[in-house]
Design a protein around this motif. Structure first.
Motif, short mmCIF file in Angstrom:
data_model
loop_
_atom_site.label_atom_id
_atom_site.label_comp_id
_atom_site.label_asym_id
_atom_site.label_seq_id
_atom_site.Cartn_x
_atom_site.Cartn_y
_atom_site.Cartn_z
N MET A 1 54.06 19.65 83.60
CA MET A 1 54.87 19.43 82.43
C MET A 1 56.30 19.87 82.75
O MET A 1 56.53 20.93 83.30
N PHE A 2 57.26 19.02 82.38
CA PHE A 2 58.68 19.35 82.47
C PHE A 2 59.17 19.68 81.07
O PHE A 2 58.93 18.92 80.13
N VAL A 3 59.86 20.82 80.92
CA VAL A 3 60.35 21.28 79.63
C VAL A 3 61.88 21.29 79.67
O VAL A 3 62.47 21.84 80.61
N PHE A 4 62.50 20.70 78.65
CA PHE A 4 63.95 20.60 78.57
C PHE A 4 64.42 21.23 77.26
O PHE A 4 63.92 20.87 76.19
N THR A 5 65.36 22.16 77.35
CA THR A 5 65.85 22.88 76.17
C THR A 5 67.37 23.00 76.24
O THR A 5 67.96 22.88 77.33
N PRO A 6 68.01 23.27 75.10
CA PRO A 6 69.46 23.50 75.13
C PRO A 6 69.78 24.77 75.93
O PRO A 6 68.99 25.71 75.96
N THR A 7 70.95 24.77 76.56
CA THR A 7 71.38 25.99 77.24
C THR A 7 71.61 27.08 76.20
O THR A 7 71.90 26.78 75.04
N PRO A 8 71.45 28.34 76.60
CA PRO A 8 71.63 29.43 75.64
C PRO A 8 72.99 29.34 74.92
O PRO A 8 74.01 29.03 75.53
N GLY A 9 72.93 29.57 73.62
CA GLY A 9 74.14 29.55 72.81
C GLY A 9 74.57 28.17 72.35
O GLY A 9 75.61 28.02 71.71
N THR A 10 73.79 27.13 72.72
CA THR A 10 74.11 25.77 72.27
C THR A 10 72.91 25.19 71.53
O THR A 10 71.80 25.72 71.60
N THR A 11 73.14 24.09 70.84
CA THR A 11 72.06 23.36 70.17
C THR A 11 72.31 21.87 70.35
O THR A 11 73.44 21.44 70.54
N TRP A 12 71.24 21.12 70.32
CA TRP A 12 71.35 19.66 70.31
C TRP A 12 71.29 19.14 68.88
O TRP A 12 71.42 17.95 68.66
N ASN A 13 71.05 20.04 67.91
CA ASN A 13 70.82 19.63 66.53
C ASN A 13 69.72 18.57 66.48
O ASN A 13 69.79 17.59 65.73
N LEU A 14 68.69 18.79 67.27
CA LEU A 14 67.60 17.84 67.43
C LEU A 14 66.75 17.78 66.17
O LEU A 14 66.37 18.81 65.61
N THR A 15 66.48 16.56 65.73
CA THR A 15 65.57 16.32 64.62
C THR A 15 64.62 15.20 65.03
O THR A 15 64.90 14.44 65.95
N VAL A 16 63.51 15.11 64.34
CA VAL A 16 62.60 14.00 64.62
C VAL A 16 63.30 12.67 64.32
O VAL A 16 63.06 11.68 65.02
#
Length: 142
Positions: free
Chosen positions: A1-16
C-alpha cells in the motif's frame, strides 16, 4: 500500500466531493466511489468520513481509500499497487488535488513496518516518481 498525505502544516482541503469530481474527470463514467458501509458493516469504509475508490493505472484498476481534511488523517492510499501504478496515481493527485503551496508526503505499508519515515515528494512526473518509489521499495525490503 502507498499512502499519500499533506506535508506537515499544510492541507489539501480534501473532500469526497472534490476527489469524486477529479476522479470523474479522469475516469469518466467508469469512476467508482463507495462512501458508506453496508447495513451489516461488513463492506465499505469503516470511518463515516472515508471513502473507497478505484483508479486505473498501468492498464489495471487499483483499489484505494481516501480520508478528508475534516477527518483524523487527511490523505489517500492506493492498495497493493506497483511502483508504476503508484507513480501514475501520485502524479495525478499532485496535479488534481494538491493546491499551490501545499506538498505531499508518502510512505508504504512495508516502509512503515520497516521503520522508514514519511518522505516529502519533490518529484512530480510519473517517471521521476516511479524511480523514487522503486528505490523506497528496495530500501524497505533490505
Amino acid at each position: 500500500m502507498f499512502v499519500f498525505t499533506p506535508t506537515p502544516g499544510t492541507t489539501w482541503n480534501l473532500t469526497v466531493d472534490n476527489f469524486t469530481q477529479a476522479l470523474h474527470r479522469r475516469e469518466g463514467d467508469e469512476a467508482y466511489i463507495h462512501t458508506h458501509a453496508d447495513a451489516e458493516g461488513s463492506y465499505g469504509p469503516r470511518d463515516e468520513h472515508d471513502w473507497w475508490f478505484a483508479f486505473s493505472a498501468t492498464g489495471e484498476s487499483w483499489a484505494g481509500t481516501g480520508s478528508p481534511a475534516a477527518g483524523d488523517h487527511e490523505g489517500v492510499a492506493l492498495d497493493e499497487a506497483t511502483a508504476g501504478a503508484a507513480a501514475e496515481f501520485a502524479a495525478w493527485v499532485l496535479r488534481e488535488l494538491v493546491p499551490p503551496g501545499a506538498g505531499m508526503e508518502y510512505n508504504t505499508r512495508v516502509g512503515m513496518e520497516s521503520g522508514l519515515p514519511d518522505e516529502v515528494l519533490t518529484e512530480n512526473t510519473v517517471t521521476e516518481l516511479d524511480a523514487v518509489f522503486r528505490k523506497h521499495l528496495k530500501a524497505s525490503s533490505s
